[in-house]
Design a protein around this motif. Structure first.
Motif, PDB file in Angstrom:
ATOM      1  N   GLY A 151      -2.314   3.874  -6.528  1.00 23.15           N
ATOM      2  CA  GLY A 151      -3.155   4.567  -6.335  1.00 23.15           C
ATOM      3  C   GLY A 151      -2.455   6.178  -6.021  1.00 23.15           C
ATOM      4  N   THR A 152      -1.253   6.225  -6.192  1.00 21.69           N
ATOM      5  CA  THR A 152      -0.483   7.298  -5.994  1.00 21.69           C
ATOM      6  C   THR A 152      -0.381   8.000  -7.240  1.00 21.69           C
ATOM      7  OG1 THR A 152       0.807   6.405  -4.144  1.00 21.69           O
ATOM      8  CG2 THR A 152       1.595   8.493  -5.372  1.00 21.69           C
ATOM      9  N   ILE A 153      -0.595   9.509  -7.448  1.00 26.26           N
ATOM     10  CA  ILE A 153      -0.173  10.141  -8.653  1.00 26.26           C
ATOM     11  C   ILE A 153       0.969  11.102  -8.264  1.00 26.26           C
ATOM     12  CG2 ILE A 153      -1.128  12.063 -10.236  1.00 26.26           C
ATOM     13  CD1 ILE A 153      -3.686  11.432  -9.178  1.00 26.26           C
ATOM     14  N   VAL A 154       1.760  10.681  -9.075  1.00 30.97           N
ATOM     15  CA  VAL A 154       3.179  11.306  -9.154  1.00 30.97           C
ATOM     16  C   VAL A 154       3.292  12.374 -10.279  1.00 30.97           C
ATOM     17  CG1 VAL A 154       4.398   9.404  -8.085  1.00 30.97           C
ATOM     18  CG2 VAL A 154       4.490   9.629 -10.620  1.00 30.97           C
ATOM     19  N   LEU A 197       0.673  12.828  -4.896  1.00 31.68           N
ATOM     20  CA  LEU A 197      -0.704  13.041  -4.450  1.00 31.68           C
ATOM     21  C   LEU A 197      -1.250  11.493  -3.770  1.00 31.68           C
ATOM     22  CD1 LEU A 197      -3.114  14.644  -3.271  1.00 31.68           C
ATOM     23  CD2 LEU A 197      -4.095  14.433  -5.747  1.00 31.68           C
ATOM     24  N   ARG A 198      -1.241  11.105  -2.349  1.00 29.24           N
ATOM     25  CA  ARG A 198      -1.625   9.790  -2.180  1.00 29.24           C
ATOM     26  C   ARG A 198      -2.808   9.609  -2.203  1.00 29.24           C
ATOM     27  NH1 ARG A 198       3.095   8.093   0.898  1.00 29.24           N
ATOM     28  NH2 ARG A 198       4.757   8.763  -0.562  1.00 29.24           N
ATOM     29  N   PRO A 199      -3.326   8.295  -2.362  1.00 25.35           N
ATOM     30  CA  PRO A 199      -4.701   7.701  -2.245  1.00 25.35           C
ATOM     31  C   PRO A 199      -5.497   8.214  -1.172  1.00 25.35           C
ATOM     32  CG  PRO A 199      -3.155   6.014  -2.777  1.00 25.35           C
ATOM     33  CD  PRO A 199      -2.322   7.099  -2.321  1.00 25.35           C
ATOM     34  N   VAL A 210       2.339  15.163  -0.800  1.00 25.91           N
ATOM     35  CA  VAL A 210       4.046  15.194  -0.862  1.00 25.91           C
ATOM     36  C   VAL A 210       4.527  16.091  -1.575  1.00 25.91           C
ATOM     37  CG1 VAL A 210       6.058  13.711  -0.835  1.00 25.91           C
ATOM     38  CG2 VAL A 210       3.700  12.454  -0.345  1.00 25.91           C
ATOM     39  N   ALA A 211       5.142  17.003  -0.992  1.00 23.96           N
ATOM     40  CA  ALA A 211       6.094  18.137  -1.667  1.00 23.96           C
ATOM     41  C   ALA A 211       7.140  17.589  -2.507  1.00 23.96           C
ATOM     42  CB  ALA A 211       6.523  19.157  -0.420  1.00 23.96           C
ATOM     43  N   ALA A 267       0.687  -1.341  -0.120  1.00 22.23           N
ATOM     44  CA  ALA A 267      -0.005   0.064   0.052  1.00 22.23           C
ATOM     45  C   ALA A 267       1.132   1.100   0.110  1.00 22.23           C
ATOM     46  CB  ALA A 267      -1.007  -0.113   1.246  1.00 22.23           C
ATOM     47  N   ALA A 268       0.416   2.472  -0.572  1.00 17.54           N
ATOM     48  CA  ALA A 268       1.124   3.446  -0.554  1.00 17.54           C
ATOM     49  C   ALA A 268       1.481   3.963   0.705  1.00 17.54           C
ATOM     50  CB  ALA A 268       0.383   4.589  -1.507  1.00 17.54           C
TER      51      ALA A 268
END
Length: 69
Positions: A38-41, A48-50, A55-56, A10-11
């Motif tokens: 599910g994380t957008i990088v 951007l976590r699920p 996260v900066a 999991a993220a």
């Protein structure tokens, strides 16, 4: 969401650090990818976590950047 084997952790799991999740949707023209966990990088290294946490971006200091000659 992760269908490959072995599955990614999991993220938000401590085991996820250093594990590269697979890209399931790539949008380089927009500067982001969706990973199987599910994380957008983003291209600037932000995430951007699920669960909605952001996260900066991981920025290098100016002193560490390579200079062109």
């Amino acid at each position: 969401m992760c269908t490959h084997r072995p599955s990614c952790p999991a993220a938000d799991s401590p085991a996820a650090r250093g594990v590269t999740a697979h890209v399931v949707a790539a949008h380089p023209e927009q500067g982001w990818n969706l990973l199987c966990d599910g994380t957008i990088v983003f291209d600037d290294t932000g995430e951007l976590r699920p669960d909605g946490r952001a996260v900066a971006p991981h920025r290098s200091s100016a002193g560490r950047l390579a200079m062109a000659a």
